[in-house]
Motif scaffolding. Structure first.
Motif, short mmCIF file in Angstrom:
data_model
loop_
_atom_site.label_atom_id
_atom_site.label_comp_id
_atom_site.label_asym_id
_atom_site.label_seq_id
_atom_site.Cartn_x
_atom_site.Cartn_y
_atom_site.Cartn_z
N GLY A 81 -3.00 7.92 -10.31
CA GLY A 81 -4.31 7.40 -9.91
C GLY A 81 -4.48 5.90 -10.12
O GLY A 81 -5.48 5.33 -9.69
N ASP A 82 -3.52 5.25 -10.78
CA ASP A 82 -3.60 3.79 -10.98
C ASP A 82 -3.40 3.05 -9.65
O ASP A 82 -2.87 3.60 -8.68
N ARG A 83 -3.81 1.79 -9.69
CA ARG A 83 -3.53 0.88 -8.57
C ARG A 83 -2.95 -0.38 -9.20
O ARG A 83 -3.58 -1.00 -10.05
N VAL A 84 -1.73 -0.73 -8.78
CA VAL A 84 -1.04 -1.88 -9.40
C VAL A 84 -0.91 -2.98 -8.36
O VAL A 84 -0.64 -2.72 -7.19
N GLU A 85 -1.14 -4.22 -8.82
CA GLU A 85 -1.07 -5.39 -7.94
C GLU A 85 -0.13 -6.43 -8.54
O GLU A 85 -0.19 -6.69 -9.74
N GLU A 130 0.81 -1.23 0.00
CA GLU A 130 0.00 0.00 0.00
C GLU A 130 0.84 1.28 0.00
O GLU A 130 0.31 2.38 0.10
N GLY A 131 2.17 1.16 -0.12
CA GLY A 131 3.01 2.35 -0.23
C GLY A 131 2.80 3.01 -1.59
O GLY A 131 2.67 2.34 -2.61
N MET A 132 2.77 4.33 -1.59
CA MET A 132 2.55 5.07 -2.83
C MET A 132 3.75 4.95 -3.76
O MET A 132 4.89 5.14 -3.33
N ILE A 133 3.52 4.61 -5.02
CA ILE A 133 4.57 4.69 -6.05
C ILE A 133 4.48 6.10 -6.64
O ILE A 133 3.43 6.49 -7.16
N VAL A 134 5.56 6.86 -6.52
CA VAL A 134 5.54 8.25 -6.98
C VAL A 134 6.23 8.35 -8.34
O VAL A 134 7.39 7.95 -8.49
N VAL A 166 -0.61 4.62 -7.23
CA VAL A 166 0.37 5.38 -8.02
C VAL A 166 -0.05 6.83 -8.05
O VAL A 166 -1.23 7.13 -8.24
N MET A 167 0.92 7.73 -7.85
CA MET A 167 0.59 9.15 -8.02
C MET A 167 1.75 9.91 -8.63
O MET A 167 2.91 9.53 -8.48
#
Ligand code: ZN
Length: 260
Positions: free
Chosen positions: A237-241, A96-100, A254-255
């Protein structure tokens, strides 16, 4: 057996399987003792646990072009020997850490991978049996890559090592069968990548032995074993799994980088 690290203190916690709702707090050092000898004290519900990256590596060793179809999609030949590179340990990120997305890149891509976690030191001269015994387990990893910078630079250091570019988790799968592992990557719920260890050009243990000849691998170090075909962009705004079936899902939002 799944080995988690949980906030706030970074305690180790263990679940029997990915569907086990309870985490038992581990009092033993998982790098110094075998699972059969582990001592526990107390438990927490997984729902209430805040998960951290399950390892703190001194280095993150990576392998490029280890799946035939991925080498092909980037128009690269399969290498005759493993192509090694490093990600900075400061790029480590957790569940759940943000990918910047950094302002220096216009094209950041996901690379879902199986990562091996070292339990023991491994260095030149090790046998295949010693390499196997040096493995604590495997973890889901995302080798996030600034693809435009990777193509522009003669070395991968910048493209691979931005802060937040190495999510790992959610747990270390201790006792996983290293010859039967799959990895699946999804973006916003849509499958983008799927691979299996049997599609690798170089098997996991060969990669461990190969890299340990150049650099001593320490307990907690990570070896990312390459990504299957299907790499693609990550957008604000994406969410990667990244999922290793049997282990669980590593999910990260992702932001775009913002100055404030
Ligand atoms: Zn990779």
């Amino acid at each position: 057996m799944l080995l988690y690290r949980i906030a706030p203190e970074g305690s180790w916690a263990v679940a029997e399987s990915a569907s086990d709702p309870r985490l038992r707090i581990l009092k033993s050092d998982p790098f110094a003792t075998s699972p059969g000898d582990w001592d526990y004290g107390g438990e927490v519900s997984r729902e209430n646990a805040s998960l951290l990256a399950p390892v703190r590596p001194t280095k993150i060793v990576c392998v490029g072009r280890n799946y035939r179809e991925h080498a092909k999609e980037l128009n690269n030949p399969l290498p005759a020997e493993p192509l090694l590179f490093l990600k900075a340990p400061s790029s480590l990120n957790g569940p759940e850490g943000m990918i910047v997305l950094p302002p220096e890149s216009q094209r950041v891509e996901h690379e879902g991978e199986i990562a091996v976690v070292l339990r023991r030191r491994l260095s030149r001269g090790a046998t295949p049996e010693e390499a196997r015994a040096a493995v604590l387990g495997v973890v889901c990893a995302n080798d996030v890559t600034a693809r435009d910078l990777q193509k522009k630079d003669p070395v991968f250091a910048r493209a691979k090592s931005f802060d937040t570019f190495c999510p790992v988790g959610p747990a270390v799968w201790v006792g996983a069968d290293l010859e039967d592992l799959a990895v699946v990557t999804r973006v916003n719920g849509a499958e983008r990548q799927r691979g299996h260890v049997r599609e690798m050009a170089f098997p996991l243990l060969d990669l461990l032995l190969y890299s340990s000849r150049m650099m001593t691998l320490e307990p907690g170090d990570l070896l990312l074993t390459g990504t299957p075909a299907g790499v693609g962009p990550l957008l604000d705004g994406d969410r990667v799994e990244v999922e290793i079936p049997g282990l669980g899902v590593l999910a990260n939002p992702v932001m775009a980088w913002r100055s404030s």
